[in-house]
Design a protein around this motif. Structure first.
Motif, PDB file in Angstrom:
ATOM      1  N   ILE A  24       0.836  -1.205   0.000  1.00 57.86           N
ATOM      2  CA  ILE A  24       0.000   0.000   0.000  1.00 57.86           C
ATOM      3  C   ILE A  24       0.869   1.253   0.000  1.00 57.86           C
ATOM      4  N   VAL A  25       1.877   1.283   0.881  1.00 53.71           N
ATOM      5  CA  VAL A  25       2.747   2.457   0.977  1.00 53.71           C
ATOM      6  C   VAL A  25       3.562   2.642  -0.297  1.00 53.71           C
ATOM      7  N   SER A  26       3.978   1.544  -0.921  1.00 50.04           N
ATOM      8  CA  SER A  26       4.726   1.639  -2.179  1.00 50.04           C
ATOM      9  C   SER A  26       3.879   2.274  -3.275  1.00 50.04           C
ATOM     10  N   MET A  27       2.596   1.913  -3.329  1.00 52.79           N
ATOM     11  CA  MET A  27       1.726   2.482  -4.356  1.00 52.79           C
ATOM     12  C   MET A  27       1.502   3.976  -4.149  1.00 52.79           C
ATOM     13  N   VAL A  28       1.263   4.397  -2.906  1.00 47.63           N
ATOM     14  CA  VAL A  28       1.021   5.826  -2.682  1.00 47.63           C
ATOM     15  C   VAL A  28       2.315   6.630  -2.798  1.00 47.63           C
ATOM     16  N   ALA A 122      -0.313  20.974 -12.086  1.00 46.11           N
ATOM     17  CA  ALA A 122      -0.034  21.200 -10.663  1.00 46.11           C
ATOM     18  C   ALA A 122      -1.264  20.958  -9.805  1.00 46.11           C
ATOM     19  N   LEU A 123      -2.416  21.419 -10.281  1.00 41.26           N
ATOM     20  CA  LEU A 123      -3.658  21.241  -9.539  1.00 41.26           C
ATOM     21  C   LEU A 123      -3.973  19.760  -9.343  1.00 41.26           C
ATOM     22  N   ALA A 124      -3.669  18.963 -10.364  1.00 42.17           N
ATOM     23  CA  ALA A 124      -4.002  17.539 -10.317  1.00 42.17           C
ATOM     24  C   ALA A 124      -3.092  16.762  -9.379  1.00 42.17           C
ATOM     25  N   ILE A 125      -1.799  17.020  -9.408  1.00 39.13           N
ATOM     26  CA  ILE A 125      -0.849  16.090  -8.781  1.00 39.13           C
ATOM     27  C   ILE A 125      -0.226  16.571  -7.482  1.00 39.13           C
ATOM     28  N   SER A 126      -0.238  17.876  -7.211  1.00 38.52           N
ATOM     29  CA  SER A 126       0.553  18.372  -6.076  1.00 38.52           C
ATOM     30  C   SER A 126      -0.028  18.000  -4.719  1.00 38.52           C
ATOM     31  N   GLY A 127      -1.268  17.514  -4.669  1.00 38.79           N
ATOM     32  CA  GLY A 127      -1.827  17.115  -3.383  1.00 38.79           C
ATOM     33  C   GLY A 127      -1.648  15.653  -3.034  1.00 38.79           C
ATOM     34  N   THR A 128      -1.062  14.872  -3.948  1.00 34.70           N
ATOM     35  CA  THR A 128      -0.972  13.424  -3.701  1.00 34.70           C
ATOM     36  C   THR A 128      -0.058  13.076  -2.534  1.00 34.70           C
ATOM     37  N   PHE A 129       0.934  13.917  -2.276  1.00 37.76           N
ATOM     38  CA  PHE A 129       1.832  13.597  -1.163  1.00 37.76           C
ATOM     39  C   PHE A 129       1.120  13.716   0.174  1.00 37.76           C
ATOM     40  N   SER A 130       0.204  14.699   0.315  1.00 36.10           N
ATOM     41  CA  SER A 130      -0.511  14.847   1.581  1.00 36.10           C
ATOM     42  C   SER A 130      -1.448  13.658   1.814  1.00 36.10           C
ATOM     43  N   VAL A 131      -2.028  13.126   0.739  1.00 35.15           N
ATOM     44  CA  VAL A 131      -2.881  11.944   0.872  1.00 35.15           C
ATOM     45  C   VAL A 131      -2.040  10.736   1.276  1.00 35.15           C
ATOM     46  N   ALA A 132      -0.805  10.672   0.773  1.00 36.60           N
ATOM     47  CA  ALA A 132       0.075   9.545   1.105  1.00 36.60           C
ATOM     48  C   ALA A 132       0.328   9.463   2.606  1.00 36.60           C
ATOM     49  N   TYR A 133       0.542  10.604   3.249  1.00 33.60           N
ATOM     50  CA  TYR A 133       0.749  10.589   4.698  1.00 33.60           C
ATOM     51  C   TYR A 133      -0.531  10.203   5.433  1.00 33.60           C
ATOM     52  N   GLY A 134      -1.686  10.543   4.843  1.00 28.55           N
ATOM     53  CA  GLY A 134      -2.941  10.085   5.423  1.00 28.55           C
ATOM     54  C   GLY A 134      -3.065   8.581   5.382  1.00 28.55           C
ATOM     55  N   VAL A 135      -2.647   7.977   4.272  1.00 28.83           N
ATOM     56  CA  VAL A 135      -2.691   6.519   4.131  1.00 28.83           C
ATOM     57  C   VAL A 135      -1.786   5.862   5.169  1.00 28.83           C
ATOM     58  N   ILE A 136      -0.610   6.424   5.385  1.00 28.27           N
ATOM     59  CA  ILE A 136       0.305   5.864   6.391  1.00 28.27           C
ATOM     60  C   ILE A 136      -0.347   5.868   7.764  1.00 28.27           C
ATOM     61  N   THR A 137      -0.993   6.976   8.105  1.00 28.30           N
ATOM     62  CA  THR A 137      -1.673   7.047   9.394  1.00 28.30           C
ATOM     63  C   THR A 137      -2.793   6.024   9.488  1.00 28.30           C
ATOM     64  N   ASP A 138      -3.424   5.719   8.355  1.00 28.77           N
ATOM     65  CA  ASP A 138      -4.496   4.721   8.336  1.00 28.77           C
ATOM     66  C   ASP A 138      -3.993   3.330   8.693  1.00 28.77           C
ATOM     67  N   VAL A 139      -2.864   2.922   8.107  1.00 30.38           N
ATOM     68  CA  VAL A 139      -2.455   1.515   8.188  1.00 30.38           C
ATOM     69  C   VAL A 139      -1.325   1.239   9.166  1.00 30.38           C
ATOM     70  N   ALA A 140      -0.565   2.270   9.557  1.00 31.85           N
ATOM     71  CA  ALA A 140       0.610   2.040  10.402  1.00 31.85           C
ATOM     72  C   ALA A 140       0.394   2.607  11.793  1.00 31.85           C
ATOM     73  N   SER A 141       0.602   1.792  12.793  1.00 26.78           N
ATOM     74  CA  SER A 141       0.503   2.266  14.165  1.00 26.78           C
ATOM     75  C   SER A 141       1.646   3.234  14.444  1.00 26.78           C
TER      76      SER A 141
END
Length: 487
Positions: A24-28, A122-141
């Motif tokens: 999951i983390v590799s994909m994000v 820029a509008l499309a892609i520049s927010g993907t990194f913030s979502v990635a940290y959200g995913v980490i918080t979802d799955v990693a203690s």
């Protein structure tokens, strides 16, 4: 017999196995990579774009400025949307727009089209990194979060590794061999593969929707192949999710909390130093050591290699510091169990490992500046670049090394809204960096190279002071804010 198993599943922080978490983390991380790559791969093509579109270099530089301006704002739109709507739909929408934007740029024949499409990119892609940290918080203690943050930091805008180091080389090679349009064909192909991968294999992870992964998500958030990444049974019932309209101002509200503001501003100053180093690197080396354009691209490698080396030990370093803090308080260190971060002094657990890397970063930047000032042998500043890259990437995790510790601490402080927290950080650091870079050359002309980098080293010391304040008072401030919010 099934009840205890069900209870055990619900009590775990995440039902995903370690192997699945890394998938999951590799994909994000792959998706987040494009946010930074889109900037750095573009630089070598500026002159070619100017000639091909028959406009001045200043006008092409405007496409860079417009990209940075939109990249400052876009994460505020994307971050809270991912917390509300889910991770999967946000990734699928943003990557689809990004692929379309790159194809359109590759086919464009006018400057106006390029300028407008760079804004869409820029509008499309520049927010993907913030979502990635959200995913980490979802799955990693919290106990294992440092290692996963290191993986994402390897690719994201706060990283000094892959994209900033290899982007200019890749962009130059593509432009030289096939023309500037192939930069965008490459980005569209690579992002298209990422979109397909995420569509097929990335499960919904938002804890407000699927909890620890054991709650069945709504149909539109499930994978096409239902047996993949599945941790619920047909008799499981989906929980009722309270939908609300995403609020982009939520990121700004995070900045009003002093425990957040102090570390976000500290990270912003570190990003200023990082950006100024990158912005001035090729210009200074070409002028001092008479390098050509190809050689000027290669000099970014020591900085990046140092950052890559740090990723191998920064995550475990963070995790050990966290476990040590838990053990001192006779608390569980089981990685599969969630932590009550509201009452745990996470600031001391994360920041305890930042002091040495930050001091080494400060010294290496100052010495780097004076070796350039006195035109010492080129090997000396290159070695110092490696050292600075090694420590800075360790800091951003803690700074650019500081950045990894910082990123881990930020998502821990805001574990309910991690994506929005990262977006708020992006607003501050990009704004400060854009302002500072705009007068960087004037600063070098007025102070000289040595004193300019000494000034940057001084900014690092200011950051050290800010982090020290958070180390001492951050937990109390955070708990006071939580009590205030609850009343």
């Amino acid at each position: 017999m099934d009840a205890p198993k069900a209870t055990e599943t619900m009590d775990r922080y995440s039902v995903f196995t370690i192997a699945k978490k890394w998938c999951i983390v590799s994909m994000v991380s792959y998706a987040a990579w494009f946010s930074t790559l889109s900037s750095f791969i573009y630089f070598p093509a500026v002159h070619l774009l100017s000639e091909d579109l028959s406009v001045s270099v200043d006008k092409i530089n405007l496409t860079i400025t417009s990209y940075m301006a939109v990249a400052t704002i876009a994460p505020t739109l994307v971050g809270d949307a991912a917390d509300v709507l889910g991770r999967r739909p946000v990734y699928m929408i943003t990557l689809s727009l990004y692929v379309v934007a790159n194809i359109a740029i590759a086919l464009s024949k006018s400057y106006n089209a390029l300028l407008g499409l760079r804004v869409l990119q820029a509008l499309a892609i520049s927010g993907t990194f913030s979502v990635a940290y959200g995913v980490i918080t979802d799955v990693a203690s919290p106990a294992e979060r440092g290692s996963f943050v290191s993986a994402v930091s390897f690719a994201t805008p706060t990283s000094i590794t892959i994209a900033p180091s290899l982007g200019p080389i890749l962009g130059g090679a593509l432009s030289y061999a096939a023309g500037w349009t192939w930069i965008f064909w490459f980005l569209s192909i690579a992002a298209g593969l990422c979109l397909i991968t995420i569509t097929l294999f990335l499960p919904e992870t938002s804890r407000s929707i699927v909890g620890n992964g054991s709650i069945r998500p709504p149909k539109h958030l499930r994978l096409p192949i239902s047996t993949l990444m599945r941790h619920w049974t047909d008799i499981d019932q989906s929980t009722e999710h309270k939908w609300r309209v995403p609020n982009p101002l939520k990121s700004l509200l995070i900045l009003t909390r002093r425990d957040n503001a102090i570390i976000i501003f500290g990270c912003g100053l570190l990003y200023v130093v990082y950006t100024c180093i990158n912005a001035s690197l090729s210009v200074l080396f070409i002028d001092i050591y008479n390098l050509n354009q190809w050689q000027a691209g290669i000099i970014y490698l020591p900085f990046g290699v140092g950052g890559m080396v740090s990723t191998f030990f920064s995550g475990p370093l963070l995790d050990r510091a966290y476990r040590r803090a838990r053990t001192k308080r006779d608390l569980s260190t089981d990685k599969a169990v969630g932590d009550d971060l509201d009452n745990f002094p996470i600031e001391k657990a994360r920041l305890s490992v930042i002091w040495v890397p930050l001091i080494i970063t400060t010294v290496s930047i100052i010495v780097f500046g004076w070796t350039l000032h006195y035109h010492r042998h080129i090997s000396i500043p290159l070695i110092l670049q490696f050292i600075a890259g090694l420590c800075m990437q360790l800091d951003f995790s803690t700074k650019l090394s500081d950045f990894k510790i910082y990123n881990t601490l930020l998502v821990d402080k805001n574990h309910r809204t991690p994506a929005a927290a990262q977006a708020s950080s992006n607003i501050v650091r990009c704004t400060l960096a854009a302002i500072t870079v705009s007068f960087l050359q004037n600063l070098i002309d007025a102070l000289g190279i040595g004193w300019t980098f000494t000034f940057m080293g001084g900014l690092c010391l200011v950051v050290l002071g800010l982090f020290l304040v958070d180390y001492q008072k951050g937990t109390r401030w955070r708990q006071e804010r939580i009590i205030s919010d609850s009343t």
